[in-house]
Design an enzyme around this catalytic site. Structure first.
Site, PDB file in Angstrom:
ATOM      1  N   SER A   1       0.820  -1.211   0.000  1.00 42.82           N
ATOM      2  CA  SER A   1       0.000   0.000   0.000  1.00 42.82           C
ATOM      3  C   SER A   1       0.860   1.270   0.000  1.00 42.82           C
ATOM      4  O   SER A   1       0.627   2.182  -0.771  1.00 42.82           O
ATOM      5  CB  SER A   1      -0.905   0.020   1.216  1.00 42.82           C
ATOM      6  OG  SER A   1      -1.467  -1.244   1.415  1.00 42.82           O
TER       7      SER A   1
ATOM      8  N   ASP B   1      -1.529  -8.784  10.478  1.00 44.74           N
ATOM      9  CA  ASP B   1      -1.655  -8.758   9.017  1.00 44.74           C
ATOM     10  C   ASP B   1      -1.085 -10.054   8.437  1.00 44.74           C
ATOM     11  O   ASP B   1      -0.395 -10.036   7.420  1.00 44.74           O
ATOM     12  CB  ASP B   1      -0.934  -7.527   8.457  1.00 44.74           C
ATOM     13  CG  ASP B   1      -1.305  -7.240   7.007  1.00 44.74           C
ATOM     14  OD1 ASP B   1      -2.327  -7.769   6.528  1.00 44.74           O
ATOM     15  OD2 ASP B   1      -0.553  -6.487   6.352  1.00 44.74           O
TER      16      ASP B   1
END
Ligand SMILES: Nc1ncnc2c1ncn2[C@@H]1O[C@H](COP(=O)(O)OP(=O)(O)OP(=O)(O)O)[C@@H](O)[C@H]1O
Length: 373
Positions: free
Chosen positions: A30, A153
């Site tokens: 990201s 994550d």
């Protein structure tokens, strides 16, 4: 400007003066780009390289391009945690630099890329190989959890594969300490990570126990390894939650008859919506499934050392938060570079391992590994 590498000439020169040269892009997340990097250690007085160059991966984060929340909250946590980690199944961080608005995290290069790429290219993972890899991830997770850190994550893209087919946990962008200085649990309220790997208690939107949620994600990884498919349809959150809560998932028809009852039991205990019943990391490590390969029931030297390290680090953390990293506070001149983790003065648990009889050894890690044929 080297357009492909996103580098200005002065940045390139500064990195080169330290022995680093970015070569090509490996991946992108990201807010970060990851590059293959050549590292030449300069050791003698005239700055000549006395060792042959080695490859590293470099994660570059440009704080100007990332949202404020990420720069103020998540990035300092990632850096603070990265400098403390030292485990044979966690990607080894070689050095961390800050220059102007950019952070450069140099780490071990994983030659076979991430687990998702690997599965997409080579197909589902055999059960014996999945056993080795799930054990490696479970030990990495146990180490983090012992240090009171949750990863938050866990996904196939964050499990990297080395040239010797060992799995290394990576990307601590959402990781955080989960207790306060008094050892009291701080439940997570922020929704992190990828929807496909998120536990049902996260989707409910209530505060959740991040260690227990990490184990759900590990269950999703196990399922993907064995099936080359996702366990749930995640195109609609409501449907995803309904499938998770009602245990509406099953092994693909072409694998269900070849997989052992022991691995099916483990998957069911990890993809368990009731957090009180979901298996903890110790239950994975003591499971019948891991015991099917007796070599995997023992810790090797590096794994034992790392466990001790986790206890020491936990103690230090509880005694007071020392050495937290302030991101973007210090103004640096054009060529100035701040070193947050020095490549020198490190002991690497991964390199102090000793071998166990009958286990195929890695060149520099000497861990349990089954080669993919
Ligand atoms: N050490 C490494 N060796 C080889 N490839 C790597 C390495 N580190 C990262 N990569 C590749 O780069 C990708 C992105 O890296 P990383 O997950 O650290 O970035 P990120 O911006 O934090 O990602 P995300 O947005 O998913 O959290 C990985 O999925 C992997 O394919």
């Amino acid at each position: 400007m080297s357009a492909d590498l996103g580098q200005s000439p002065s940045e390139e020169a500064t990195l080169q003066s330290r022995g680093y040269q970015l070569l090509r892009k490996l991946g992108e997340g990201s807010y970060a780009k990851v590059y293959l990097t050549e590292f030449k250690l300069r050791e003698n007085s005239v700055g000549e390289s006395t060792k042959s160059p080695s490859n590293l991966a470099c994660k570059v984060i440009d704080t100007v391009k990332a949202p404020k929340d990420f720069v103020k909250k998540f990035l300092p946590r990632e850096l603070e945690i990265l400098v403390k980690l030292n485990h044979p199944h966690i990607i080894h961080v070689h050095s961390i630099f800050q220059r102007k608005t950019k952070y450069f995290i140099f780490m071990r290069f994983a030659e076979h890329g991430d687990l998702l790429e690997f599965i997409l290219k080579k197909g589902s993972i055999s059960e014996p190989q999945a056993r080795v890899w799930i054990r490696q991830l479970a030990l990495a997770l146990q180490y983090l959890h012992d240090m009171e850190i949750a990863h938050r994550d866990l996904k196939c893209e964050n499990a990297l594969i080395t040239n010797n087919y060992n799995l290394k946990l990576a990307d601590f962008g959402f990781a955080r300490y989960i207790v306060d200085c008094n050892g009291k649990n701080i439940p997570s309220e922020t929704y992190c990570g990828s929807l496909s790997y998120a536990a049902p208690e996260i989707l409910r939107g209530m505060p959740y126990h991040p260690k227990i949620a990490d184990l759900w994600s590990l269950g999703v990884i196990l399922y993907i390894m064995l099936n080359k498919a996702m366990p749930f349809d995640d195109t609609n959150i409501k449907r995803l939650y309904e499938q998770q809560s009602n245990k509406r998932w099953r092994f693909r028809a072409k694998f269900v008859d070849v997989l052992s009852d022991q691995v099916k039991k483990l998957a069911a205990h990890l993809l368990e919506p009731d957090i009180a019943k979901r298996w903890r990391v110790e239950q994975i490590l003591n499971s019948d499934w891991l015991a099917m390969d007796p070599r995997l029931t023992q810790l090797n030297h590096a794994e034992r050392l790392a466990m001790q390290h986790a206890q020491e680090e936990r103690k230090k953390y509880l005694e007071g938060r020392k050495g937290s990293i302030a991101v973007g506070k210090k103004k640096t001149s054009a060529d100035e570079i701040t070193m947050l983790k020095d490549p020198k003065n490190q002991h690497d648990a991964a390199k102090t391992a000793i071998s166990s009889p009958g286990i195929v050894e890695d060149e520099d890690e000497k861990e349990s590994v089954h080669k993919k044929k």
